[in-house]
Design a protein around this motif. Structure first.
Motif, PDB file in Angstrom:
ATOM      1  N   LYS A 540       2.866  -3.379   5.594  1.00 24.56           N
ATOM      2  CA  LYS A 540       2.257  -2.992   4.327  1.00 24.56           C
ATOM      3  C   LYS A 540       0.830  -3.538   4.281  1.00 24.56           C
ATOM      4  O   LYS A 540       0.479  -4.499   4.980  1.00 24.56           O
ATOM      5  CB  LYS A 540       3.059  -3.498   3.145  1.00 24.56           C
ATOM      6  CG  LYS A 540       3.030  -5.003   2.937  1.00 24.56           C
ATOM      7  CD  LYS A 540       3.770  -5.392   1.663  1.00 24.56           C
ATOM      8  CE  LYS A 540       3.676  -6.900   1.430  1.00 24.56           C
ATOM      9  NZ  LYS A 540       4.332  -7.306   0.159  1.00 24.56           N
ATOM     10  N   GLU A 542      -2.684  -4.133   1.510  1.00 26.00           N
ATOM     11  CA  GLU A 542      -3.259  -4.147   0.160  1.00 26.00           C
ATOM     12  C   GLU A 542      -4.781  -4.110   0.336  1.00 26.00           C
ATOM     13  O   GLU A 542      -5.338  -4.946   1.059  1.00 26.00           O
ATOM     14  CB  GLU A 542      -2.839  -5.404  -0.595  1.00 26.00           C
ATOM     15  CG  GLU A 542      -3.307  -5.430  -2.042  1.00 26.00           C
ATOM     16  CD  GLU A 542      -2.793  -6.657  -2.770  1.00 26.00           C
ATOM     17  OE1 GLU A 542      -1.615  -6.622  -3.184  1.00 26.00           O
ATOM     18  OE2 GLU A 542      -3.553  -7.638  -2.887  1.00 26.00           O
ATOM     19  N   ILE A 556      -4.829  -1.404  -4.375  1.00 18.56           N
ATOM     20  CA  ILE A 556      -4.069  -0.276  -3.794  1.00 18.56           C
ATOM     21  C   ILE A 556      -3.157  -0.817  -2.690  1.00 18.56           C
ATOM     22  O   ILE A 556      -3.601  -1.623  -1.858  1.00 18.56           O
ATOM     23  CB  ILE A 556      -5.021   0.786  -3.235  1.00 18.56           C
ATOM     24  CG1 ILE A 556      -5.958   1.290  -4.339  1.00 18.56           C
ATOM     25  CG2 ILE A 556      -4.228   1.940  -2.635  1.00 18.56           C
ATOM     26  CD1 ILE A 556      -7.045   2.204  -3.815  1.00 18.56           C
ATOM     27  N   ASN A 557      -1.880  -0.355  -2.693  1.00 14.31           N
ATOM     28  CA  ASN A 557      -0.910  -0.759  -1.667  1.00 14.31           C
ATOM     29  C   ASN A 557      -0.529   0.444  -0.822  1.00 14.31           C
ATOM     30  O   ASN A 557      -0.442   1.573  -1.302  1.00 14.31           O
ATOM     31  CB  ASN A 557       0.344  -1.356  -2.318  1.00 14.31           C
ATOM     32  CG  ASN A 557       0.095  -2.768  -2.824  1.00 14.31           C
ATOM     33  OD1 ASN A 557       0.106  -3.710  -2.071  1.00 14.31           O
ATOM     34  ND2 ASN A 557      -0.144  -2.889  -4.143  1.00 14.31           N
ATOM     35  N   ARG A 558      -0.278   0.190   0.427  1.00 18.26           N
ATOM     36  CA  ARG A 558       0.181   1.240   1.344  1.00 18.26           C
ATOM     37  C   ARG A 558       1.172   0.616   2.315  1.00 18.26           C
ATOM     38  O   ARG A 558       0.932  -0.479   2.855  1.00 18.26           O
ATOM     39  CB  ARG A 558      -0.995   1.823   2.105  1.00 18.26           C
ATOM     40  CG  ARG A 558      -0.613   2.833   3.182  1.00 18.26           C
ATOM     41  CD  ARG A 558      -0.092   4.131   2.600  1.00 18.26           C
ATOM     42  NE  ARG A 558       0.412   5.029   3.603  1.00 18.26           N
ATOM     43  CZ  ARG A 558      -0.334   5.951   4.237  1.00 18.26           C
ATOM     44  NH1 ARG A 558      -1.624   6.053   3.978  1.00 18.26           N
ATOM     45  NH2 ARG A 558       0.227   6.755   5.114  1.00 18.26           N
ATOM     46  N   THR A 559       2.321   1.317   2.508  1.00 19.34           N
ATOM     47  CA  THR A 559       3.348   0.849   3.447  1.00 19.34           C
ATOM     48  C   THR A 559       3.578   1.923   4.498  1.00 19.34           C
ATOM     49  O   THR A 559       3.715   3.112   4.173  1.00 19.34           O
ATOM     50  CB  THR A 559       4.670   0.544   2.716  1.00 19.34           C
ATOM     51  OG1 THR A 559       4.439  -0.460   1.725  1.00 19.34           O
ATOM     52  CG2 THR A 559       5.717   0.038   3.699  1.00 19.34           C
ATOM     53  N   TRP A 560       3.600   1.489   5.777  1.00 20.94           N
ATOM     54  CA  TRP A 560       3.882   2.406   6.883  1.00 20.94           C
ATOM     55  C   TRP A 560       5.176   1.990   7.587  1.00 20.94           C
ATOM     56  O   TRP A 560       5.408   0.792   7.807  1.00 20.94           O
ATOM     57  CB  TRP A 560       2.767   2.369   7.931  1.00 20.94           C
ATOM     58  CG  TRP A 560       1.404   2.700   7.436  1.00 20.94           C
ATOM     59  CD1 TRP A 560       0.873   3.917   7.240  1.00 20.94           C
ATOM     60  CD2 TRP A 560       0.372   1.756   7.124  1.00 20.94           C
ATOM     61  NE1 TRP A 560      -0.424   3.825   6.812  1.00 20.94           N
ATOM     62  CE2 TRP A 560      -0.758   2.503   6.728  1.00 20.94           C
ATOM     63  CE3 TRP A 560       0.296   0.344   7.114  1.00 20.94           C
ATOM     64  CZ2 TRP A 560      -1.963   1.906   6.335  1.00 20.94           C
ATOM     65  CZ3 TRP A 560      -0.895  -0.242   6.731  1.00 20.94           C
ATOM     66  CH2 TRP A 560      -2.008   0.521   6.339  1.00 20.94           C
ATOM     67  N   LEU A 568      -5.487   4.920   6.657  1.00 17.22           N
ATOM     68  CA  LEU A 568      -5.855   5.064   5.247  1.00 17.22           C
ATOM     69  C   LEU A 568      -6.839   6.215   5.146  1.00 17.22           C
ATOM     70  O   LEU A 568      -7.756   6.341   5.969  1.00 17.22           O
ATOM     71  CB  LEU A 568      -6.508   3.786   4.713  1.00 17.22           C
ATOM     72  CG  LEU A 568      -5.663   2.501   4.721  1.00 17.22           C
ATOM     73  CD1 LEU A 568      -6.504   1.318   4.233  1.00 17.22           C
ATOM     74  CD2 LEU A 568      -4.437   2.655   3.852  1.00 17.22           C
TER      75      LEU A 568
END
Length: 761
Positions: A540, A542, A556-560, A568
């Motif tokens: 993940k 941030e 903003i958070n993103r999980t792969w 991104l």
């Protein structure tokens, strides 16, 4: 003549009874069997008062007078006080003998004895009025007679006047007249005369002689052929000569030892019919195969002939027993079938196994039966399953399933495994194994550095779970070594599971940028050097613009997932960002890494490589059910390449993948998909500078549901039903209220007719 003899005898007897007898006298009388005998005994001698007369039979028993209500063949009767009569109504050999009339005179007993003897007239035996002789043979015309003495037999031919003498053609014998080398001229009427030499009586018998010939079978024909297919009609005709015309009897000689094949024909065949010399068999089946024997007979003799019938019938598998075997033993599967022509047999296994150690053989057991043998040297668990037995000839193919069950001891795929546990989480320990019959499970636990009291407490806790599979560890403090023992009647196997405490991943220390554009960035992330717990499943991040990063804690958070590109997009050009990363496993999220910074490129007219296509929401469901792909359109894309590959058992079939290049668009129709199939699809964007990284999805097309009627057919049926309902409603209005379309039309027609009639001519 019998009456004259009887009257004369009566006169003689009456003349002898006029005086009382005072001495013994004997008289002899012979009369034909069945005659009546009558005799009076009388005494008229002066001074004969008190004379007592009696009649005695051949056994010296007194013959009593006939009393009312009693019938007797021999009885006496008083005519008056001096005359005593004897009656025999029906003379026979059993009552022949001496009959005596007895009296007393002057103290002396006197008897008149009448010896009555019954004799029989000549009569014929073994002498039929019509007799048959076989042409070309020496035959006997039978004529035998019996009388008191051997009768004299004299033969006469045709007119009864020509006496037959012994010569080259005829010969007399005690049994009859022998005719030598019979021809058709010997037929006709013959007379046989038998004379009693003692009595002189003669009897004559007319004998009609018919010349006949022994039947001879000339041909037996089967139609349509002696080889007939089961289910058809078979006719068999027997042709023979002979005089008189012969009668025919059929007999079946079985060929095959099947259900009713030992039955004699036609007593147990219900589907046949005989007409004179022809039999017809309807709905022929395999039991009708065999030899059909025809016997033609008349009074001259008989002859027989036969024809062989083969019935072609469909194969039927009659031996297909399932087999249970112990692994390591030698076992055989047998498939037997019958049919004509004899069937070819094969065995197909529903699955895959190593063919090493297999042997097969096929042999013909009889003219209609074959057997196929599949032998395992030895059998193992991979051989277990369903075998399809196929038996075929030109008429049909029959199939049956044969199940092979292999019994074997438990076996674990891995003898040792690691498992992880952590606080707040139930851990399932699996003791799955291969075994047949299913194995019984027993768990044993050995903790790490436990005291005796702690070990006893744990054993008490696990007592009710020691046979469970899986074993659920609810108290996460029970780390240590667990041993599973699986056992059945054929053996056992053991598996050791080391349950260790799992922790979250460590911090990420190595991140590099592999691709940077004005609106996107792609990273290469190296996970923690050591993970003391379950393996990583995701990363993940941030991130935020530098201007916002220190102002707020909301970023903003993103999980792969671990197998996706770490990218991104939708970033602002010419902007500096801060970003940090963390690794994730089943225990939880690891600590954040140090903060990294990067700056997006400035937006220019220079075209770069396209970004990875971005799918619309629920793209997998749209592809599977609507057969349509949708993605977000990029400005810098001039074409897309679509690669579609079917998947079987989770493996992509690269050899049959299909590639399609389309112009820049935001959707694509999937027209060549198979039902009940899983697909892997890649979408790559292109421009003059190169290609994007591929975006991919997997989806499964459901099985096709067949509609009984098309949409057009359903609409047409609905229209017809509505029309019929309207017509029915209009008819009801016509009958009830005289209203409606039909009523209006009828009224208008009548009005027009009335107007034409009223119009002047």
């Amino acid at each position: 003549m019998e009456k004259l003899v009887f009257v004369a005898l009566i006169c003689v007897i009456l003349s002898e009874s006029n005086a009382c007898f005072t001495s013994n006298h004997a008289h002899f009388t012979r009369m034909r069997i069945g005659s009546r005998f009558y005799q009076e005994c009388r005494c008229d001698e002066p001074g004969s008062e008190g004379v007592n007369l009696k009649w005695l039979d051949s056994h010296n028993q007194e013959i009593q007078p006939l009393r009312p209500g009693i019938e007797s063949n021999v009885y006496s009767e008083w005519v008056d006080e001096d005359t005593y009569r004897l009656f025999i109504s029906n003379l026979g050999r059993s009552i022949s003998g001496d009959y005596k009339c007895v009296t007393n005179h002057n103290g002396q007993t006197y008897a008149l004895t009448y010896n009555v003897e019954a004799y029989d007239r000549p009569y014929f035996i073994n002498t039929n009025e019509t007799q048959y002789v076989v042409s070309g043979k020496n035959v006997t015309i039978f004529c035998e007679a019996r009388s008191e003495t051997d009768p004299l037999i004299i033969w006469y031919k045709q007119d009864g006047l020509t006496k037959i003498k012994d010569d080259d053609k005829y010969e007399t014998s005690p049994e009859g007249l022998i005719i030598k080398e019979v021809t058709n001229d010997d037929k006709g009427l013959y007379k046989c005369a038998a004379s009693d030499l003692k009595t002189g009586e003669e009897i004559i018998r007319d004998i009609l002689v018919e010349v006949i010939s022994v039947p001879e079978i000339t041909e037996i024909v089967a139609s349509p052929d002696s080889n007939v297919v089961a289910g058809g009609i078979l006719e068999i005709v027997c042709m023979a000569t002979g005089s008189p015309h012969p009668e025919y009897v059929w007999r079946k000689i079985p060929k095959y030892p099947l259900s009713i094949r030992n039955a004699s024909f036609p007593s147990q065949l219900s589907h046949w019919k005989q007409e004179a010399n022809k039999i017809t068999i309807y709905d022929v089946n395999e039991n009708d195969a065999g030899a059909y024997e025809c016997t033609a007979s008349n009074v001259a003799g008989s002859s027989s002939g036969s024809v062989n019938i083969d019935v072609y019938f469909m194969p039927e598998i009659i031996k297909y027993d399932s087999v249970v075997a112990i692994e390591g033993s030698t076992v055989q599967i047998v498939c037997g079938a019958q049919g004509l022509p004899i069937p070819q047999i094969s065995l197909n296994y529903l699955g895959e196994y190593n063919e090493r150690g297999l042997g097969w053989d096929m042999k013909n057991v009889s003219e209609i039966e074959a057997e196929f043998y599949l032998t395992f040297f030895p059998v193992n668990r991979s051989h277990e399953g369903v075998y399809i037995c196929n038996a075929s000839n030109f008429l049909y193919t029959d199939q049956k399933e044969i199940n092979l069950t292999v019994l074997y001891a438990p076996k674990f795929g891995k003898p040792f495994e690691h498992a992880w546990g952590w606080s707040g989480h139930n851990t399932n320990l699996s003791c799955d194994n291969e075994s047949n019959p299913p194995a019984n499970i027993t768990w044993m636990y050995q903790g790490n550095d436990l005291s005796e009291e702690e070990q006893t407490e744990i054993n008490n806790i696990m007592a009710d779970k020691m046979h469970n599979n899986p074993l659920i560890i609810e108290n996460i403090s029970l780390y240590g070594t667990y041993q599973c023992v699986a056992h059945n009647e054929f053996g056992e196997d053991k598996k050791v599971i080391a349950l260790r405490q799992g922790f979250i991943p460590g911090a990420i220390n190595n991140v590099t940028i592999t691709n940077l554009t004005s609106t996107s960035v792609t990273f290469s992330i190296n996970g923690p050097e050591f993970v003391n717990g379950p393996k990583l499943k995701a990363y993940k991040a941030e991130y935020d613009e530098v201007e916002n990063y220190n102002i707020t804690d909301i970023h903003i958070n993103r999980t792969w997932s671990i197998d996706r590109p770490f990218r991104l997009d939708r970033l602002r050009p010419s902007t500096v960002y801060y970003i940090k990363f963390a690794a994730i496993n089943d225990v939880g999220d690891g600590p954040w890494s140090e903060v990294y910074d990067f700056a997006t490129l400035e937006k220019t007219n220079f075209r770069s490589v396209p970004l990875e296509p971005v799918w619309e929401a629920d793209v997998e469901e749209a592809a599977a059910f609507e057969r349509k792909l949708k993605w977000k359109q990029e400005e810098l894309v001039d074409s897309y390449n679509i690669r579609l590959c079917p998947m079987y058992n989770g493996i992509i079939e690269e050899e049959i993948c299909k590639d399609k290049t389309i112009e820049s668009a935001a959707e694509y129709e999937l027209n060549e998909l198979d039902s009940n199939t899983t697909y892997y699809l890649e979408l790559v964007a292109h421009n003059s500078n190169g290609s994007s990284t591929p975006a991919h999805i997997m989806f499964t097309v459901p099985a096709k549901e067949e509609s009984l009627l098309s949409a057009g057919a359903l609409i047409g049926i609905s229209i017809v039903i509505v029309f019929l309902c309207l017509v029915l409603l209009d008819v009801l209005l016509l009958l009830w209220r005289r209203q409606g379309i039909i009523a209006h039309c009828c009224h208008k027609k009548k009005k027009n007719k009335r107007e034409r009639q009223e119009r002047p001519s």
